[in-house]
Enzyme design. Sequence first.
Site, PDB file in Angstrom:
ATOM      1  N   ASP A  66       7.798 -12.844  56.998  1.00  0.00           N
ATOM      2  CA  ASP A  66       9.150 -12.774  56.460  1.00  0.00           C
ATOM      3  C   ASP A  66       9.404 -13.840  55.397  1.00  0.00           C
ATOM      4  O   ASP A  66      10.548 -14.253  55.191  1.00  0.00           O
ATOM      5  CB  ASP A  66      10.153 -12.931  57.601  1.00  0.00           C
ATOM      6  CG  ASP A  66       9.953 -14.256  58.345  1.00  0.00           C
ATOM      7  OD1 ASP A  66       8.796 -14.551  58.713  1.00  0.00           O
ATOM      8  OD2 ASP A  66      10.938 -14.988  58.550  1.00  0.00           O
ATOM      9  N   ARG A  88       3.670  -8.360  45.962  1.00  0.00           N
ATOM     10  CA  ARG A  88       4.189  -8.619  47.320  1.00  0.00           C
ATOM     11  C   ARG A  88       4.016  -7.370  48.182  1.00  0.00           C
ATOM     12  O   ARG A  88       3.610  -7.441  49.338  1.00  0.00           O
ATOM     13  CB  ARG A  88       5.675  -9.029  47.261  1.00  0.00           C
ATOM     14  CG  ARG A  88       5.913 -10.398  46.627  1.00  0.00           C
ATOM     15  CD  ARG A  88       7.328 -10.903  46.885  1.00  0.00           C
ATOM     16  NE  ARG A  88       8.355 -10.077  46.292  1.00  0.00           N
ATOM     17  CZ  ARG A  88       8.834 -10.212  45.042  1.00  0.00           C
ATOM     18  NH1 ARG A  88       8.356 -11.167  44.250  1.00  0.00           N
ATOM     19  NH2 ARG A  88       9.796  -9.420  44.592  1.00  0.00           N
ATOM     20  N   LYS A 178      15.468 -12.790  63.128  1.00  0.00           N
ATOM     21  CA  LYS A 178      15.032 -14.192  63.170  1.00  0.00           C
ATOM     22  C   LYS A 178      15.972 -15.061  62.335  1.00  0.00           C
ATOM     23  O   LYS A 178      16.405 -14.645  61.255  1.00  0.00           O
ATOM     24  CB  LYS A 178      13.613 -14.313  62.626  1.00  0.00           C
ATOM     25  CG  LYS A 178      13.207 -15.762  62.346  1.00  0.00           C
ATOM     26  CD  LYS A 178      11.880 -15.863  61.655  1.00  0.00           C
ATOM     27  CE  LYS A 178      11.943 -16.939  60.586  1.00  0.00           C
ATOM     28  NZ  LYS A 178      10.654 -17.227  59.985  1.00  0.00           N
ATOM     29  N   GLU A 218      15.249 -19.961  66.729  1.00  0.00           N
ATOM     30  CA  GLU A 218      14.207 -20.845  66.193  1.00  0.00           C
ATOM     31  C   GLU A 218      14.764 -22.142  65.589  1.00  0.00           C
ATOM     32  O   GLU A 218      15.074 -22.211  64.401  1.00  0.00           O
ATOM     33  CB  GLU A 218      13.401 -20.106  65.104  1.00  0.00           C
ATOM     34  CG  GLU A 218      12.290 -20.973  64.497  1.00  0.00           C
ATOM     35  CD  GLU A 218      11.503 -20.273  63.382  1.00  0.00           C
ATOM     36  OE1 GLU A 218      11.811 -19.118  63.053  1.00  0.00           O
ATOM     37  OE2 GLU A 218      10.587 -20.913  62.851  1.00  0.00           O
ATOM     38  N   GLU A 220      13.299 -25.048  64.400  1.00  0.00           N
ATOM     39  CA  GLU A 220      11.960 -25.623  64.163  1.00  0.00           C
ATOM     40  C   GLU A 220      12.060 -27.134  64.070  1.00  0.00           C
ATOM     41  O   GLU A 220      12.764 -27.675  63.215  1.00  0.00           O
ATOM     42  CB  GLU A 220      11.346 -25.059  62.870  1.00  0.00           C
ATOM     43  CG  GLU A 220       9.998 -25.739  62.562  1.00  0.00           C
ATOM     44  CD  GLU A 220       9.186 -25.075  61.453  1.00  0.00           C
ATOM     45  OE1 GLU A 220       9.573 -23.988  60.976  1.00  0.00           O
ATOM     46  OE2 GLU A 220       8.163 -25.672  61.070  1.00  0.00           O
ATOM     47  N   LYS A 260      11.607 -19.181  69.569  1.00  0.00           N
ATOM     48  CA  LYS A 260      10.490 -19.523  68.688  1.00  0.00           C
ATOM     49  C   LYS A 260      10.472 -21.035  68.517  1.00  0.00           C
ATOM     50  O   LYS A 260      10.992 -21.578  67.536  1.00  0.00           O
ATOM     51  CB  LYS A 260      10.661 -18.801  67.345  1.00  0.00           C
ATOM     52  CG  LYS A 260       9.509 -18.997  66.403  1.00  0.00           C
ATOM     53  CD  LYS A 260       9.404 -17.860  65.406  1.00  0.00           C
ATOM     54  CE  LYS A 260       8.455 -18.235  64.293  1.00  0.00           C
ATOM     55  NZ  LYS A 260       8.011 -17.107  63.509  1.00  0.00           N
ATOM     56  N   SER A 302       3.594 -21.671  64.124  1.00  0.00           N
ATOM     57  CA  SER A 302       2.388 -22.495  63.978  1.00  0.00           C
ATOM     58  C   SER A 302       2.671 -23.791  63.210  1.00  0.00           C
ATOM     59  O   SER A 302       1.974 -24.784  63.413  1.00  0.00           O
ATOM     60  CB  SER A 302       1.248 -21.713  63.330  1.00  0.00           C
ATOM     61  OG  SER A 302       1.581 -21.240  62.052  1.00  0.00           O
ATOM     62  N   GLY A 303       3.648 -23.782  62.336  1.00  0.00           N
ATOM     63  CA  GLY A 303       4.175 -25.020  61.755  1.00  0.00           C
ATOM     64  C   GLY A 303       3.241 -25.835  60.875  1.00  0.00           C
ATOM     65  O   GLY A 303       3.528 -26.992  60.604  1.00  0.00           O
ATOM     66  N   GLY A 304       2.104 -25.264  60.457  1.00  0.00           N
ATOM     67  CA  GLY A 304       1.192 -26.030  59.612  1.00  0.00           C
ATOM     68  C   GLY A 304      -0.061 -26.465  60.352  1.00  0.00           C
ATOM     69  O   GLY A 304      -0.941 -27.123  59.786  1.00  0.00           O
ATOM     70  N   SER A 329       4.182 -16.362  67.318  1.00  0.00           N
ATOM     71  CA  SER A 329       4.879 -15.698  66.218  1.00  0.00           C
ATOM     72  C   SER A 329       4.487 -16.469  64.966  1.00  0.00           C
ATOM     73  O   SER A 329       5.271 -17.210  64.390  1.00  0.00           O
ATOM     74  CB  SER A 329       6.398 -15.748  66.443  1.00  0.00           C
ATOM     75  OG  SER A 329       7.067 -15.225  65.312  1.00  0.00           O
ATOM     76  N   TYR A 391      10.581 -22.583  54.002  1.00  0.00           N
ATOM     77  CA  TYR A 391      10.070 -21.265  54.345  1.00  0.00           C
ATOM     78  C   TYR A 391      10.802 -20.174  53.594  1.00  0.00           C
ATOM     79  O   TYR A 391      11.990 -20.175  53.546  1.00  0.00           O
ATOM     80  CB  TYR A 391      10.223 -21.030  55.863  1.00  0.00           C
ATOM     81  CG  TYR A 391       9.299 -19.973  56.350  1.00  0.00           C
ATOM     82  CD1 TYR A 391       7.947 -20.237  56.506  1.00  0.00           C
ATOM     83  CD2 TYR A 391       9.758 -18.688  56.598  1.00  0.00           C
ATOM     84  CE1 TYR A 391       7.081 -19.249  56.925  1.00  0.00           C
ATOM     85  CE2 TYR A 391       8.888 -17.704  57.019  1.00  0.00           C
ATOM     86  CZ  TYR A 391       7.555 -17.993  57.175  1.00  0.00           C
ATOM     87  OH  TYR A 391       6.679 -17.018  57.574  1.00  0.00           O
TER      88      TYR A 391
HETATM   89  P1  13P Z   1       4.504 -20.668  60.600  1.00  0.00           P
HETATM   90  O1  13P Z   1       3.743 -20.044  61.734  1.00  0.00           O
HETATM   91  O2  13P Z   1       3.794 -20.666  59.304  1.00  0.00           O
HETATM   92  O3  13P Z   1       5.083 -21.996  60.971  1.00  0.00           O
HETATM   93  O4  13P Z   1       5.754 -19.736  60.314  1.00  0.00           O
HETATM   94  C1  13P Z   1       6.395 -19.140  61.346  1.00  0.00           C
HETATM   95  C2  13P Z   1       7.750 -18.806  60.927  1.00  0.00           C
HETATM   96  O5  13P Z   1       8.136 -17.674  60.939  1.00  0.00           O
HETATM   97  C3  13P Z   1       8.603 -19.907  60.513  1.00  0.00           C
HETATM   98  O6  13P Z   1       9.898 -19.476  60.550  1.00  0.00           O
END
Ligand code: 13P
Length: 391
Positions: A66, A88, A178, A218, A220, A260, A302-304, A329, A391
């Site tokens: 997304d 894309r 999301k 989420e 994050e 998430k 996954s966050g990097g 996810s 993001y």
């Molecule tokens: P990452 O797994 O790259 O962190 O992205 C997940 C995501 O959807 C962030 O909002």
Amino acid sequence: MASASFVKLNNLSSPWIGQRSFAHHSASSPSPPRVSFAIRAGAYSDELVKTAKSIASPGRGILAIDESNATCGKRLASIGLDNTEENRQAYRQLLLTTPGLGDYISGAILFEETLYQSTKDGKKFVDCLRDANIVPGIKVDKGLSPLPGSNDESWCQGLDGLASRSAEYYKQGARFAKWRTVVSVPCGPSALAVKEAAWGLARYAAISQDNGLVPIVEPEILLDGDHPIERTLEVAEKVWSEVFFYLAQNNVMFEGILLKPSMVTPGAEHKNKASPETVAEHTLTMLKRRVPPAVPGIMFLSGGQSEAEATLNLNAMNQNPNPWHVSFSYARALQNSVLRTWQGKPEMFEASQKALLVRAKANSLAQLGKYSAEGENEDAKRGMFVKGYTY
Ligand code: 13P
């Protein structure tokens, strides 16, 4: 003061179910007022529970694709492609039409453009997903903006018009949503930023459920910083306690949401790395302290982290039974090898789909606690952390 709020609660009426009463005893009141507390029954309750359960099904997780057009442009730029709608679409077609994807992927989060897009042959992407037994989802937030009065922190926009947008997305085939907001450990985080993040997530979750979309919640917690894992744990506990406080205040039905979270790890610039066992222990400690078992699924970002790291950490979390489905996810940790394989070359299309399937299967095994990193290539071990990532 207490009796005033009881009166207010007693006034709640018809669209509410599950009403229960208990007597409020008071020395000065021989016939105590009756107090009701309620869980809201929305038109979509049963469907929300079913959608959430199908996404949180054994051995499956979510493919997050997304990225906003700007962020997708960065992915394409990394392999020398221009950020055009055609490119894309070609990239998303590669991902979403991968044969066998539904064996490992239960939901795909799309950007608005993709939700309304079709393959080159004219088949809607949402239909490709449905045919593969994958639930289509939609990113509904409008991105981050500086939060005035905070310590250089941000807030997430998108509540205005969200109800009507969500209703349209539902009509187009989306069944989950999301909303990603972020919390920065090095910036504090300030009480204001945490409260704003939690309140926004709760309002979004209530609006999503009202329109038939299962909200992915989420907040994050960014990897940025040189703090130890204990500090991340502390911040994560604070953030999730506020999130659940406001989710409850907004009468969100916990059986119809998915979370998430970030995994609890040391800051990316901390001198020590944590083993998968340590990450799993801290993350599960936090979740068990904060997340009710009514929530069906925890779908980590996954966050990097590198692809292999994200998979190993997930695997470590599934070595013993958990109260919720614990899964993935991922965006970067599912797409990195695909992009490196594809390079925009038509002749690499099938090989790239195979690369996606390799990662999806590895994470599926990790969801079941049966993954082994043997044979992982060097690419999969490469970290993808970017300082201040948007993001
Ligand atoms: P990452 O797994 O790259 O962190 O992205 C997940 C995501 O959807 C962030 O909002």
